[in-house]
Design a protein around this motif. Structure first.
Motif, PDB file in Angstrom:
ATOM      1  N   ALA A   1     -19.506  23.441  37.316  1.00  0.00           N
ATOM      2  CA  ALA A   1     -18.847  22.323  36.711  1.00  0.00           C
ATOM      3  C   ALA A   1     -17.393  22.836  36.380  1.00  0.00           C
ATOM      4  O   ALA A   1     -17.218  23.830  35.613  1.00  0.00           O
ATOM      5  CB  ALA A   1     -19.766  21.899  35.493  1.00  0.00           C
ATOM      6  N   ALA A   2     -16.681  21.862  36.245  1.00  0.00           N
ATOM      7  CA  ALA A   2     -15.167  22.053  35.927  1.00  0.00           C
ATOM      8  C   ALA A   2     -15.126  22.338  34.279  1.00  0.00           C
ATOM      9  O   ALA A   2     -15.813  21.626  33.618  1.00  0.00           O
ATOM     10  CB  ALA A   2     -14.389  21.023  36.231  1.00  0.00           C
ATOM     11  N   THR A   3     -14.155  23.253  34.086  1.00  0.00           N
ATOM     12  CA  THR A   3     -14.238  23.550  32.517  1.00  0.00           C
ATOM     13  C   THR A   3     -12.755  22.984  31.856  1.00  0.00           C
ATOM     14  O   THR A   3     -12.174  22.246  32.942  1.00  0.00           O
ATOM     15  CB  THR A   3     -14.073  25.174  32.181  1.00  0.00           C
ATOM     16  OG1 THR A   3     -12.866  25.283  32.858  1.00  0.00           O
ATOM     17  CG2 THR A   3     -15.238  25.902  32.840  1.00  0.00           C
ATOM     18  N   LEU A   4     -12.945  22.635  30.426  1.00  0.00           N
ATOM     19  CA  LEU A   4     -11.914  21.922  29.935  1.00  0.00           C
ATOM     20  C   LEU A   4     -10.440  22.537  30.321  1.00  0.00           C
ATOM     21  O   LEU A   4      -9.432  21.869  30.890  1.00  0.00           O
ATOM     22  CB  LEU A   4     -12.124  21.946  28.442  1.00  0.00           C
ATOM     23  CG  LEU A   4     -10.754  21.354  27.676  1.00  0.00           C
ATOM     24  CD1 LEU A   4     -10.573  19.999  27.902  1.00  0.00           C
ATOM     25  CD2 LEU A   4     -10.906  21.720  26.131  1.00  0.00           C
ATOM     26  N   VAL A   5     -10.547  24.035  30.438  1.00  0.00           N
ATOM     27  CA  VAL A   5      -9.119  24.619  30.821  1.00  0.00           C
ATOM     28  C   VAL A   5      -8.807  24.388  32.290  1.00  0.00           C
ATOM     29  O   VAL A   5      -7.608  24.049  32.362  1.00  0.00           O
ATOM     30  CB  VAL A   5      -9.303  26.177  30.654  1.00  0.00           C
ATOM     31  CG1 VAL A   5      -8.211  26.831  31.123  1.00  0.00           C
ATOM     32  CG2 VAL A   5      -9.554  26.487  29.134  1.00  0.00           C
TER      33      VAL A   5
ATOM     34  N   VAL B   1      -5.327  21.774  36.165  1.00  0.00           N
ATOM     35  CA  VAL B   1      -5.139  20.789  37.370  1.00  0.00           C
ATOM     36  C   VAL B   1      -4.200  19.444  36.980  1.00  0.00           C
ATOM     37  O   VAL B   1      -3.172  18.999  37.598  1.00  0.00           O
ATOM     38  CB  VAL B   1      -6.629  20.264  37.946  1.00  0.00           C
ATOM     39  CG1 VAL B   1      -6.327  19.348  38.814  1.00  0.00           C
ATOM     40  CG2 VAL B   1      -7.201  21.740  38.596  1.00  0.00           C
ATOM     41  N   VAL B   2      -4.764  18.733  35.875  1.00  0.00           N
ATOM     42  CA  VAL B   2      -3.944  17.615  35.678  1.00  0.00           C
ATOM     43  C   VAL B   2      -2.611  17.903  35.304  1.00  0.00           C
ATOM     44  O   VAL B   2      -1.490  17.099  35.392  1.00  0.00           O
ATOM     45  CB  VAL B   2      -4.752  16.906  34.331  1.00  0.00           C
ATOM     46  CG1 VAL B   2      -3.718  15.650  33.856  1.00  0.00           C
ATOM     47  CG2 VAL B   2      -6.167  16.307  34.922  1.00  0.00           C
TER      48      VAL B   2
END
Length: 150
Positions: free
Chosen positions: A14-18, A23-24
């Motif tokens: 799963a993608a982490t906050l970092v 990416v954004v």
């Protein structure tokens, strides 16, 4: 599922906050960078000009902190603005060993034009993402950007 198929499947964590923030951030920077490039500017010079416009001259250490860049990068950016007559350096009135960088009148005019380009890009993002999502993002990111008390 046969063992051979299980061995070839990869598990995507799963993608982490970092990771998500990175990416954004890169997507937004790439988009606004392209808009600024049409006017011959970069995101870094735009951010520098905004930092200079926010006060009556900034020291190099203040600019490094505001832009989150190392001193050589800040110096290179300031040199570029000075060479283009968009900014100028003056001795610090309180400490003759330091200089303060100021946005010139020409720099303010240029910044106004760049602000209009960035505002149009942000308006397009708001249309794409929706006003409520953008407002929630701005609130959350403002909170994250504030320094935490020691």
């Amino acid at each position: 599922m046969p063992v051979e198929q299980q061995a070839t499947q990869t598990v995507v964590p799963a993608a982490t906050l970092v990771e998500l923030l990175s990416v954004v951030s890169r997507r937004v920077a790439r988009g606004v960078g392209a808009v600024l490039a049409e006017d011959g500017a970069t995101l870094d010079t735009y951010r520098l000009m905004r930092a200079l416009a926010s006060g009556p001259g900034r020291s190099m250490s203040e600019l490094c902190a505001a832009l989150c860049v190392p001193a050589p990068t800040a110096t290179r950016l300031v040199d570029g603005l000075v060479d283009a007559a968009l900014a100028y350096r003056l001795p610090d009135p309180d400490d003759g060993r330091r200089v303060r960088v100021h946005l010139s009148a020409r720099g303010r005019t240029r910044l106004d034009r760049l602000e209009a380009l960035v505002s149009a890009h942000e308006a397009a993002l708001t249309t794409e993402l929706g006003q409520a999502r953008v407002a929630a993002l701005v609130t959350a990111l403002t909170d994250l950007a504030e320094p935490t008390p020691a």
